[in-house]
Design an enzyme around this catalytic site. Structure first.
Site, PDB file in Angstrom:
ATOM      1  N   ASP A  45       0.822  -1.209   0.000  1.00 26.68           N
ATOM      2  CA  ASP A  45       0.000   0.000   0.000  1.00 26.68           C
ATOM      3  C   ASP A  45       0.858   1.262   0.000  1.00 26.68           C
ATOM      4  O   ASP A  45       1.967   1.262   0.557  1.00 26.68           O
ATOM      5  CB  ASP A  45      -0.918   0.019   1.227  1.00 26.68           C
ATOM      6  CG  ASP A  45      -2.084  -0.953   1.109  1.00 26.68           C
ATOM      7  OD1 ASP A  45      -2.388  -1.379  -0.023  1.00 26.68           O
ATOM      8  OD2 ASP A  45      -2.688  -1.274   2.149  1.00 26.68           O
ATOM      9  N   ASP A  87      -7.161   2.422   7.016  1.00 31.16           N
ATOM     10  CA  ASP A  87      -5.831   2.899   7.389  1.00 31.16           C
ATOM     11  C   ASP A  87      -5.859   4.415   7.482  1.00 31.16           C
ATOM     12  O   ASP A  87      -6.904   5.044   7.297  1.00 31.16           O
ATOM     13  CB  ASP A  87      -4.748   2.401   6.425  1.00 31.16           C
ATOM     14  CG  ASP A  87      -4.900   2.923   5.000  1.00 31.16           C
ATOM     15  OD1 ASP A  87      -5.666   3.891   4.773  1.00 31.16           O
ATOM     16  OD2 ASP A  87      -4.256   2.362   4.095  1.00 31.16           O
TER      17      ASP A  87
END
Length: 301
Positions: A45, A87
């Protein structure tokens, strides 16, 4: 580019910076290595840092097999807040006082998420649903479900628990954790599910990948370091580190490179990809055992 200056076949282990997509790193490496033949063994990511395994030239054929290996992470999970992306990249969608969550409750929640589990990936992820990336569907406001899939969390440990206060004033708990898991496991989904199980919500605020299969952070270099001096792990060394090794004599090496399916011993049954080397130590192929024979996965010799 002349043959003398051609980038060697092999792996490049990058310590990915935060804010870069895996594709950004590949694009940067194409310039550094002066070749279009660059790929990665599984994405990381944008928020995350750490080990990203790239293949250059012929080693791109290794990547699909390396992508299946175990991975290890260090991260920080914030209990008390949920976000759109699970997140810190996403907007906060909820806040709950997490100051009363006990360590025993945390440990119990982690135990539930350890071992072979069924995990639903984050909706803002690269998972394809009917051929369309999940994040694209999510950004277009589509209502959809992602089916749960089996993953293995070999180890999920808490190193530290820190009381903190979020920007909106909510008392939260920050957990410093380490995770060892199978390919395809989303650490931010673990953060989301741990928080949900504890009734306070959770998301991932920091993530650093420290290992992909046998390739660790201590062998990774930043893009700037690779720019100054490109470090390529030779393809034979990379294959020997990642796969069981099978040394064959010159005659069988020739047969293999001519497409003949060699007999394989029982020791290679069920182990997956096997790296084949000739008497001179040259890496010839990746094969797997199939009905007692060596089925070619990729030829390199």
């Amino acid at each position: 580019m002349t043959e003398k200056t051609r980038t060697p076949d092999g792996l490049v282990i990058v310590d990915k910076p935060s804010g870069f997509t895996s594709h950004d790193v590949v694009a940067k490496m194409r310039g550094i290595a002066r070749t279009r033949r660059v790929g990665h063994a599984g994405t990381l990511d944008p928020m995350a840092t750490g080990v990203l395994v790239l293949g250059v030239e012929k080693a791109t054929k290794l990547l699909g097999h390396l992508a299946l290996t175990e991975k290890e992470y260090l991260g920080t999970i914030r209990l008390g807040q949920t976000t759109l992306t699970d997140d810190a990249e996403g907007a906060i969608t909820g806040s709950v006082d997490a100051s009363k969550v006990t360590r025993d409750a945390v440990d119990s929640g982690i135990a539930e998420l350890t071992g072979r589990i069924m995990q639903v990936p984050s909706k803002v992820s690269a998972i394809k649903i009917n051929g369309v990336r999940s994040y694209k569907r999510a950004r277009e406001g589509e209502d959809f479900e992602i089916p749960a899939r089996p993953v293995t969390v070999s180890s999920f440990a808490v190193y530290d628990v820190r009381d903190a206060v979020a920007e909106d004033g909510t008392p939260v708990l920050d957990l410093v954790v380490s995770v060892v898991c199978s390919s395809g496991t989303y650490i931010r989904a673990l953060a989301r599910d741990l928080g949900a199980g504890l009734g306070v919500g959770g998301h991932l605020t920091a993530l650093r990948r420290t290992r992909v299969g046998p390739y660790k952070l201590d062998s990774a270099r930043t893009l700037d370091q690779h720019q100054q001096e490109l470090t390529v792990m030779p393809i034979a060394e990379a294959a020997a580190a990642a796969f069981p090794r099978w040394d064959v004599d010159a005659r069988r090496a020739q047969l293999l490179t001519n497409g003949v399916r060699l007999d394989m011993s029982d020791e290679y049954t069920g182990v997956g990809a096997v790296a084949v080397f000739d008497p001179k130590g040259r890496f010839l192929a990746l094969v797997e055992e199939h009905k007692g024979k060596a089925k070619s996965l990729a030829i390199f010799g």
